[in-house]
Design an enzyme around this catalytic site. Structure first.
Site, PDB file in Angstrom:
ATOM      1  N   HIS A  53       0.859  -1.012  -0.461  1.00  0.00           N
ATOM      2  CA  HIS A  53       0.002  -0.058  -0.249  1.00  0.00           C
ATOM      3  C   HIS A  53       0.506   1.125  -0.282  1.00  0.00           C
ATOM      4  O   HIS A  53       2.570   1.219   0.002  1.00  0.00           O
ATOM      5  CB  HIS A  53      -1.223  -0.258   1.007  1.00  0.00           C
ATOM      6  CG  HIS A  53      -1.939  -0.779   1.007  1.00  0.00           C
ATOM      7  ND1 HIS A  53      -3.010  -1.064   2.120  1.00  0.00           N
ATOM      8  CD2 HIS A  53      -2.177  -2.262   0.149  1.00  0.00           C
ATOM      9  CE1 HIS A  53      -3.967  -1.998   1.798  1.00  0.00           C
ATOM     10  NE2 HIS A  53      -3.172  -2.222   0.158  1.00  0.00           N
ATOM     11  N   GLU A  55       0.750   3.719   2.154  1.00  0.00           N
ATOM     12  CA  GLU A  55       1.377   4.507   3.466  1.00  0.00           C
ATOM     13  C   GLU A  55       2.748   3.329   3.595  1.00  0.00           C
ATOM     14  O   GLU A  55       3.727   3.706   4.066  1.00  0.00           O
ATOM     15  CB  GLU A  55       0.305   4.167   4.600  1.00  0.00           C
ATOM     16  CG  GLU A  55      -0.652   4.668   3.859  1.00  0.00           C
ATOM     17  CD  GLU A  55      -2.076   4.108   3.550  1.00  0.00           C
ATOM     18  OE1 GLU A  55      -2.821   4.432   3.790  1.00  0.00           O
ATOM     19  OE2 GLU A  55      -1.615   3.096   1.929  1.00  0.00           O
ATOM     20  N   ALA A 155     -14.648   7.084 -31.845  1.00  0.00           N
ATOM     21  CA  ALA A 155     -14.102   7.836 -32.821  1.00  0.00           C
ATOM     22  C   ALA A 155     -14.843   8.095 -34.242  1.00  0.00           C
ATOM     23  O   ALA A 155     -15.335   7.106 -35.097  1.00  0.00           O
ATOM     24  CB  ALA A 155     -13.424   6.817 -32.888  1.00  0.00           C
ATOM     25  N   SER A 169     -12.160   1.890 -42.063  1.00  0.00           N
ATOM     26  CA  SER A 169     -12.413   2.675 -41.152  1.00  0.00           C
ATOM     27  C   SER A 169     -11.002   2.941 -40.864  1.00  0.00           C
ATOM     28  O   SER A 169     -11.180   3.703 -39.141  1.00  0.00           O
ATOM     29  CB  SER A 169     -13.623   1.491 -39.790  1.00  0.00           C
ATOM     30  OG  SER A 169     -12.105   0.176 -39.123  1.00  0.00           O
ATOM     31  N   ARG A 185      -6.569   3.277 -22.631  1.00  0.00           N
ATOM     32  CA  ARG A 185      -6.462   2.120 -21.928  1.00  0.00           C
ATOM     33  C   ARG A 185      -5.523   1.773 -20.843  1.00  0.00           C
ATOM     34  O   ARG A 185      -5.986   0.724 -19.972  1.00  0.00           O
ATOM     35  CB  ARG A 185      -5.897   1.243 -22.865  1.00  0.00           C
ATOM     36  CG  ARG A 185      -6.639   1.025 -25.017  1.00  0.00           C
ATOM     37  CD  ARG A 185      -5.940   0.216 -25.927  1.00  0.00           C
ATOM     38  NE  ARG A 185      -6.679  -0.319 -27.081  1.00  0.00           N
ATOM     39  CZ  ARG A 185      -6.399  -0.762 -27.840  1.00  0.00           C
ATOM     40  NH1 ARG A 185      -5.212  -1.043 -28.224  1.00  0.00           N
ATOM     41  NH2 ARG A 185      -7.137  -0.789 -29.039  1.00  0.00           N
ATOM     42  N   THR A 197     -16.602  -6.309 -33.868  1.00  0.00           N
ATOM     43  CA  THR A 197     -15.522  -5.477 -33.377  1.00  0.00           C
ATOM     44  C   THR A 197     -14.708  -6.420 -33.754  1.00  0.00           C
ATOM     45  O   THR A 197     -13.834  -6.761 -34.712  1.00  0.00           O
ATOM     46  CB  THR A 197     -15.383  -4.164 -32.035  1.00  0.00           C
ATOM     47  OG1 THR A 197     -16.187  -3.841 -32.686  1.00  0.00           O
ATOM     48  CG2 THR A 197     -14.349  -3.944 -32.461  1.00  0.00           C
ATOM     49  N   ASP A 201     -12.440  -6.017 -37.204  1.00  0.00           N
ATOM     50  CA  ASP A 201     -10.559  -5.387 -36.357  1.00  0.00           C
ATOM     51  C   ASP A 201      -9.673  -6.887 -36.197  1.00  0.00           C
ATOM     52  O   ASP A 201      -8.793  -6.430 -36.695  1.00  0.00           O
ATOM     53  CB  ASP A 201     -11.541  -4.346 -35.840  1.00  0.00           C
ATOM     54  CG  ASP A 201     -12.235  -3.084 -36.213  1.00  0.00           C
ATOM     55  OD1 ASP A 201     -12.698  -3.050 -37.816  1.00  0.00           O
ATOM     56  OD2 ASP A 201     -12.431  -2.466 -35.765  1.00  0.00           O
ATOM     57  N   ARG A 208       0.095   0.207 -26.793  1.00  0.00           N
ATOM     58  CA  ARG A 208       1.484  -0.197 -27.727  1.00  0.00           C
ATOM     59  C   ARG A 208       2.169   1.356 -27.584  1.00  0.00           C
ATOM     60  O   ARG A 208       1.452   2.854 -27.786  1.00  0.00           O
ATOM     61  CB  ARG A 208       1.456  -0.205 -29.594  1.00  0.00           C
ATOM     62  CG  ARG A 208       0.007  -1.552 -29.175  1.00  0.00           C
ATOM     63  CD  ARG A 208       0.092  -2.031 -31.058  1.00  0.00           C
ATOM     64  NE  ARG A 208      -0.630  -1.129 -31.520  1.00  0.00           N
ATOM     65  CZ  ARG A 208      -1.610  -1.038 -31.423  1.00  0.00           C
ATOM     66  NH1 ARG A 208      -2.200  -2.332 -31.490  1.00  0.00           N
ATOM     67  NH2 ARG A 208      -2.892  -0.246 -32.457  1.00  0.00           N
TER      68      ARG A 208
END
Length: 365
Positions: A53, A55, A155, A169, A185, A197, A201, A208
């Site tokens: 953590h 702290e 987009a 696209s 991301r 998608t 795609d 990246r």
């Protein structure tokens, strides 16, 4: 009463905590600053995987006797893999602890503050609370509603299209805008796309061009699991986790192929129209996801919007026009009255390269 100095150091703690976004789930992203005599002694933030953590990181760097600790969330009070941070602060000799938020986790929820006060440590609460709440909106959402905070990214061309009529696209947005998507991301626990998608795609969904080895969990909402295991997600499943959300009727052979490749299969409630959005998010919340970045496509985005489950909306607008024959950025929402349309409040507007990026937060009233 918080003074200007308290606010300054708490803002620093919150900024430090932000370094853990996307890396510490299911834990909160917390920052800690140790100060004595107006001088910063040490800083810390929650480490990848949620431990150590903030702290503990800061306290390990200095002698904190007589110091003030600024912590962006109430120090934990329960024994887990590490001792309670409240007790560690007491043992360190700090005389004052300033926090931004009470931890709503029932294992803590005021107990950390009470433990500090019982030991004679002065405690000041609710300093820069709004900024701390925004930082850990995903952690708070998962505890209060059982689901992650959802950011939807679109987009689009200026006329709201995501592809030509021939499905071209790449690329609607400029290189600088696409790089910003990778930054986003990296700040989320997981990235989500729909089966359409994934098929059209063949996305990789890793981060990246940022010089990082950290990547979000890659998730596909595929009710029938009708996505090819030979694609980029399947080929890289051993490198970065892939989770597949599917319905009870998903093909058994597809289940075996994806399981054999190393993907994790998560069954969710479904209807003939697809996965039930809230059930899908509850499943991810149960697995510890606090911040979910949805990158489409149009049907998945519309289903989340119809269900009122999009918390932040980030729209990349490119200076191009395709026309009505192009593919719309959203599927049907079923809106017949403007009063029923999803409402968002503009929170940020900027130019990135040749494009405009506008950020909106859901309005509940």
């Amino acid at each position: 009463m918080a003074c200007e100095r308290d606010q300054h150091f708490m803002r620093l703690a919150i900024r430090l905590g932000a370094r853990g976004l996307g890396r510490v789930w299911p834990n909160p992203a917390v920052g800690c600053v140790l100060v004595r005599g107006g001088r910063v002694l040490a800083r810390g933030w929650t480490q990848p995987g949620g431990r150590p953590h903030a702290e503990a990181i800061a306290l390990a760097k200095c002698d904190a006797r007589g110091a003030t600790a600024y912590v962006s969330l109430e120090p934990c009070a329960h024994h887990g893999l590490t001792p309670p941070c409240a007790q560690t602060l007491i043992n360190s000799g700090v005389v004052r602890v300033v926090t931004a938020l009470t931890d709503p986790d029932p294992r803590v929820s005021g107990r950390g503050h009470a433990m500090l006060r019982a030991a004679g440590v002065e405690v000041l609460e609710n300093v820069e609370a709004e900024a701390a709440r925004a930082l850990n909106a995903g952690f708070l959402m998962r505890l209060s509603q059982g689901r992650p905070w959802v950011t939807l990214k679109l987009a689009l061309t200026l006329d709201g299209r995501i592809a030509t009529q021939t499905d071209e696209s790449r690329w609607i947005t400029c290189p600088e805008a696409r790089r910003m998507v990778h930054v986003l991301r990296a700040r989320h626990d997981a990235v989500l796309v729909g089966a359409g998608t994934a098929r059209a795609d063949d996305p990789d969904l890793r981060v990246r061009d940022l010089g990082t080895t950290h990547h979000p969990v890659r998730i596909v909402a595929a009710p029938r699991l009708d996505i090819p295991v030979e694609g980029r997600l399947g080929r890289t499943v051993q490198e970065v986790p892939v989770w597949l959300l599917h319905g009870a009727t998903a093909d058994q052979d597809a289940r075996k192929r994806w399981s054999g490749a190393g993907a994790e299969l998560l069954e969710c409630a479904a209807t003939p129209e697809g996965l039930v959005p809230d059930a899908m998010l509850q499943t991810l919340g149960q697995r510890g996801i606090t911040r979910l970045f949805c990158e489409g496509g149009g049907h998945l985005a519309a289903s989340l919007l119809r269900a009122g489950l999009v918390d932040d909306l980030i729209v990349f607008s490119a200076g191009k026009m395709i026309g009505s024959e192009g593919r719309a950025g959203l599927a049907q929402l079923g809106v017949t009255r403007l009063a029923d349309a999803p409402h968002f409040k503009l929170t940020d507007l900027r130019q990135v390269g040749a494009d405009i990026v506008h950020t909106w937060t859901r309005q509940t009233v």
